[in-house]
Design an enzyme around this catalytic site. Structure first.
Site, PDB file in Angstrom:
ATOM      1  N   ALA A  91     -46.594  33.474 -31.286  1.00 64.00           N
ATOM      2  CA  ALA A  91     -47.913  33.185 -31.837  1.00 64.00           C
ATOM      3  C   ALA A  91     -48.293  34.226 -32.883  1.00 64.00           C
ATOM      4  O   ALA A  91     -47.902  35.387 -32.800  1.00 64.00           O
ATOM      5  CB  ALA A  91     -48.949  33.169 -30.708  1.00 64.00           C
ATOM      6  N   GLY A 140     -44.249  32.828 -28.043  1.00 62.65           N
ATOM      7  CA  GLY A 140     -44.415  31.398 -28.279  1.00 62.65           C
ATOM      8  C   GLY A 140     -43.187  30.740 -28.855  1.00 62.65           C
ATOM      9  O   GLY A 140     -42.960  29.538 -28.648  1.00 62.65           O
ATOM     10  N   GLU A 143     -41.184  29.939 -25.969  1.00 67.60           N
ATOM     11  CA  GLU A 143     -41.806  28.808 -25.275  1.00 67.60           C
ATOM     12  C   GLU A 143     -41.481  27.478 -25.954  1.00 67.60           C
ATOM     13  O   GLU A 143     -41.353  26.443 -25.285  1.00 67.60           O
ATOM     14  CB  GLU A 143     -43.312  29.042 -25.182  1.00 67.60           C
ATOM     15  CG  GLU A 143     -43.661  30.107 -24.150  1.00 67.60           C
ATOM     16  CD  GLU A 143     -45.091  30.591 -24.235  1.00 67.60           C
ATOM     17  OE1 GLU A 143     -45.796  30.501 -23.226  1.00 67.60           O
ATOM     18  OE2 GLU A 143     -45.489  31.080 -25.319  1.00 67.60           O
ATOM     19  N   GLU A 163     -45.129  38.890 -24.273  1.00 62.38           N
ATOM     20  CA  GLU A 163     -46.591  38.941 -24.200  1.00 62.38           C
ATOM     21  C   GLU A 163     -47.105  40.099 -23.347  1.00 62.38           C
ATOM     22  O   GLU A 163     -48.151  40.686 -23.651  1.00 62.38           O
ATOM     23  CB  GLU A 163     -47.119  37.609 -23.638  1.00 62.38           C
ATOM     24  CG  GLU A 163     -46.905  36.408 -24.536  1.00 62.38           C
ATOM     25  CD  GLU A 163     -45.584  35.700 -24.284  1.00 62.38           C
ATOM     26  OE1 GLU A 163     -45.417  34.583 -24.784  1.00 62.38           O
ATOM     27  OE2 GLU A 163     -44.700  36.283 -23.578  1.00 62.38           O
TER      28      GLU A 163
END
Length: 289
Positions: A91, A140, A143, A163
């Site tokens: 992200a 992300g 992910e 994270e």
């Protein structure tokens, strides 16, 4: 807005088009490149200066492209990859920081939910999506790999559930999909340590299917995509749906899902053709009906 497809001369298998998502010249460089070659579409994240970090614009472009490609009957498989030295570094934390500072409601609305919507869309997509992990896949980005149906990785690819190192937890579905990909204990270690791990470890864990030399990544991904694209598309969709819907069901519920998916494809022309071709010892001819 969708650009009309441009076609090469010859059969539909030589079809080629690019930029399904039209660029707005007032918004700078396009963060996503979409190219269709025959039955395979390639989505390339094109923010190399930001290591293909997933900001609001890029997430939105991916969602629009997936919507368009779902409706394109000639596209039967999709490859997702990155430009430069990253698949995606995760992200875009810099872009989302103001929402974090505003508080939980803003952070959930503007940071967590868009990412979760994207990975849920990929996970439940009715056409196979293959991640071609060309470099860094952190946060992300990892992910996204977890959500794809199949993943192949370059030998130089590096993964991390990073994270924890900035004080948050995975927010694009990672606390749920990573344990389903690789098992609870292995996922817990990676999420709680944030350590980096290489492509071979990712393969051993089950996060990716294959690892190959960097230069072989896209040829391998294309070969796999074209092989799957040659299969009857309604049957591929039925199999993906049964796998997706059944992964969290008890065995009896999962078997019921499988039965319903099977019953739905039995009347199709391709299913009848495939079984008949097997009995008659000839190659089947699938037409997508």
């Amino acid at each position: 807005m969708l650009c009309p497809p441009t076609r090469r001369a010859g059969s539909r298998h030589h079809r080629h088009k690019e930029n399904i998502v039209q660029q707005d010249p007032t918004h700078g460089p396009e963060p996503l490149r979409v190219a269709v070659n025959g039955s395979v579409a390639v989505l390339t994240l094109t923010r190399p200066e930001a290591l293909n970090a997933l900001n609001s614009e890029l997430i939105g472009r991916l969602m629009v492209a997936l919507d368009a490609l779902e409706l394109d009957a000639e596209v039967r498989a999709i490859i997702l990859t990155g430009s430069g030295r990253a698949f995606s570094a995760g992200a875009d934390i810099k872009g989302f920081l103001p929402h974090m500072r505003t508080g939980s409601r803003a952070a959930v609305a503007h940071f967590l939910r868009p990412g979760q919507r994207l990975t849920a869309r990929v996970d439940a997509y009715p056409k196979p999506i293959i991640a071609a992990v060309n470099g860094l896949a952190f946060g992300g980005g990892c992910e996204l790999v977890e959500a794809t149906h199949i993943a192949v990785a370059a030998a130089s690819a590096v993964f991390s559930k990073a994270e924890i190192n900035i004080g948050i937890i995975p927010t694009f579905g990672g606390t749920q999909r990573l344990p389903r990909n690789i098992g609870r204990k292995a996922a817990t270690e990676l999420i709680l340590t944030g350590r980096r791990f290489g492509a071979e470890e990712a393969r051993r864990l089950g996060l990716v299917n294959r690892v190959m030399a960097d230069e072989a990544l896209m040829p391998t991904a294309f070969g796999l995509a074209r092989e799957i694209a040659s299969k009857p598309p309604l049957t591929v969709t039925a199999a993906l749906s049964a796998i997706h819907r059944g992964q969290d069901a008890a065995i009896d519920g999962g078997l019921a899902i499988e039965e319903a998916s099977f019953a739905a494809i039995v009347p199709t022309r391709d299913a009848v053709e495939g079984v008949a071709a097997f009995v008659e010892k000839r190659a089947p001819h699938f037409i997508g009906r």
